[in-house]
Design a protein around this motif. Structure first.
Motif, PDB file in Angstrom:
ATOM      1  N   HIS A  18      53.335 100.543  90.676  1.00 11.17           N
ATOM      2  CA  HIS A  18      54.265  99.441  90.932  1.00 11.17           C
ATOM      3  C   HIS A  18      54.301  98.479  89.744  1.00 11.17           C
ATOM      4  N   ARG A  22      51.829  94.013  95.286  1.00 11.82           N
ATOM      5  CA  ARG A  22      53.095  93.862  96.018  1.00 11.82           C
ATOM      6  C   ARG A  22      53.412  92.414  96.346  1.00 11.82           C
ATOM      7  N   PRO A  57      51.463 100.747 100.291  1.00 15.73           N
ATOM      8  CA  PRO A  57      52.022  99.452  99.900  1.00 15.73           C
ATOM      9  C   PRO A  57      51.937  98.393 100.999  1.00 15.73           C
ATOM     10  N   ALA A 108      58.510 102.399 100.472  1.00  9.65           N
ATOM     11  CA  ALA A 108      58.189 100.994 100.219  1.00  9.65           C
ATOM     12  C   ALA A 108      57.646 100.289 101.446  1.00  9.65           C
ATOM     13  N   THR A 158      61.864 104.913  88.569  1.00 12.51           N
ATOM     14  CA  THR A 158      61.614 103.990  89.683  1.00 12.51           C
ATOM     15  C   THR A 158      62.870 103.165  89.951  1.00 12.51           C
TER      16      THR A 158
END
Length: 450
Positions: free
Chosen positions: A62, A105, A246, A296, A413
């Motif tokens: 990420h 995140r 995540p 996600a 991504t």
């Protein structure tokens, strides 16, 4: 330890399409263009990096801030932040030679690793893990490793996840030139007839050699508050792709590496070492599954599935709560080195592949967008969740990658607003980071350049 410092120009900004001057259709022999419309697809492409030799993160790592205003990339000069509103690049001082890891995140602390100098492979040398607040500029050391590396961070930013190999050897020695060009070794091996194999086949030989050599490995966590290191899973089998969910702070996914037709690859486990579970079981000879990643929202695990290898291609999904399986068909030319999914879980993408790879696709060198569709005449009213649901993917070509050398993985991504897909390519010679706009360029986007 890196001293406190100020990083300038990192104010938050919303996403929008910047007004940059258009350039003509690029040639692979010309300098990498900055902003153009792909003449074969009609989609806008923007080069995000300034220096040749730049790259984005691996496809499941990420690299975006929680607000989606910044993207972290690696350049020859160090780590840099891309403003996704203006596409302006801001280098981060004192990060040359550092390994970019990820953004969590839910915070704007950028994590990176610094490997101690010395003899031996980088994976066997000590590492210092740093966290940089990109708004205040304050950086601090948050962990130290004797060997191994960090691969992920959990959803509440309390645990780092890492993998270590004891006494292991690289699949093939990597020269500095290999790493600059492809991010991996220039694989080479001889076939039974004594003739050199292609890159893809040579890599397969080296992977088989490693798979058949038992080597002690561990997946471990490091507590960011106490520094305590705990082993999650130990094995002499080849472990890889370790990543935290995540959204679930204790759920870890990892894989058994090796020739995919010889392993049940995809597994989950809790951070305390409990609840080891296999996600996909092979049901036919030469079936393969791999390059797994979380959605996600953390509800699904998606992966490349082939039944059998090189013949029938799927983007397969496993719903974690129910165990429900969803297979979405892609065609031979649409098979991709890696797939990914947008934050809404509905739009997918793939980065294509060349004719030497597993699909042997005659026309597979494209960046694709995929949109799920129900198969024709499906009697969905009779579907049950205990059986596999089969759909298909409708594809759209976004980027002509015909000049790209797939020894360099594009690692695509989605931006958090899912308006752009970011990838790395050498299609103009040097490695650069690009973004392609998901929506086809129209009158409004063209008028921005006037």
């Amino acid at each position: 330890m890196i001293a406190r410092r100020t990083v300038l120009g990192l104010a938050a900004a919303g996403l929008a399409a910047p007004a940059l001057a258009r350039e003509t259709s690029p040639s692979p022999l010309a300098p990498a263009p900055k902003d153009w419309i792909d003449p074969k697809t009609g989609h806008r492409i923007v080069r995000l990096s300034e220096e040749g030799g730049s790259k984005n993160l691996y496809f499941h790592q990420h690299g975006y801030t929680p607000r989606g205003d910044k993207l972290a990339i690696t350049t020859p000069s160090g780590i840099a932040l891309v403003d996704l509103r203006t596409f302006k690049l801001t280098p981060l001082p004192n990060t040359k030679g550092a390994d970019l890891l990820f953004f969590p995140r839910a915070s704007r602390r950028l994590y990176y690793s610094v490997t101690a100098p010395g003899e031996g492979q980088p994976a066997d040398r000590p590492k210092t893990i740093h966290a940089l607040d990109i708004d205040s500029g304050e950086a601090k050391v948050v962990a130290k490793l004797a060997q191994g590396g960090i691969t992920s961070i959990n959803a509440d930013e309390t645990l780092l996840l890492g993998v270590v190999t004891y006494g292991g050897k690289p699949l093939q020695p990597k020269t500095a030139d290999d790493l600059k060009r492809f991010g991996q070794a220039e694989y080479a091996a001889l076939g039974p007839d004594g003739k050199p194999l292609s890159f893809a086949k040579a890599k397969g030989v080296r992977m088989t050699e490693r798979f058949e050599t038992p080597t002690p490995m561990e997946i471990f966590t490091v507590d960011l508050k106490t520094g305590e290191r705990k082993v999650v899973h130990a094995s002499e089998k080849w472990l890889g792709h370790a990543q935290f969910s995540p959204t679930d702070p204790t759920l870890v996914m990892f894989c058994h590496e090796g020739p995919w037709h010889r392993v049940d690859r995809i597994w989950t486990i809790r951070a305390d070492g409990s609840a080891l579970a296999k996600i996909h079981t092979r049901t036919m000879n030469f079936e393969i599954a791999g390059h797994e990643f979380f959605s996600a929202d953390g509800k699904w695990i998606w992966y490349d599935l082939q039944t059998p290898r090189g013949q029938v291609f799927w983007i397969a999904g496993h719903e974690l709560v129910t165990g429900r399986k969803l297979y979405r068909r892609v065609e031979q030319n649409e098979w991709s080195v890696h797939y990914n999914v947008a934050p809404d879980g509905k739009l997918f993408a793939g980065d294509g592949g060349d004719a030497d790879m597993v699909a042997h696709a005659p026309d597979g060198k494209w960046i694709y967008a995929f949109r799920p569709e129900t198969i024709r005449d499906a009697a969905t009213q009779f579907y049950t969740d205990d059986l596999i649901t089969v759909d298909k993917m409708a594809s759209e070509r976004l980027v002509d990658m015909s000049a790209h050398d797939y020894r360099l993985e594009p690692n695509l991504t989605f931006t958090p607003d899912q308006k752009w897909i970011v990838f790395t390519s050498n299609m103009h010679g040097a490695n650069h980071v690009y973004a392609v706009e998901v929506a086809k360029a129209g009158a409004q986007s063209r008028s921005n350049a006037l």
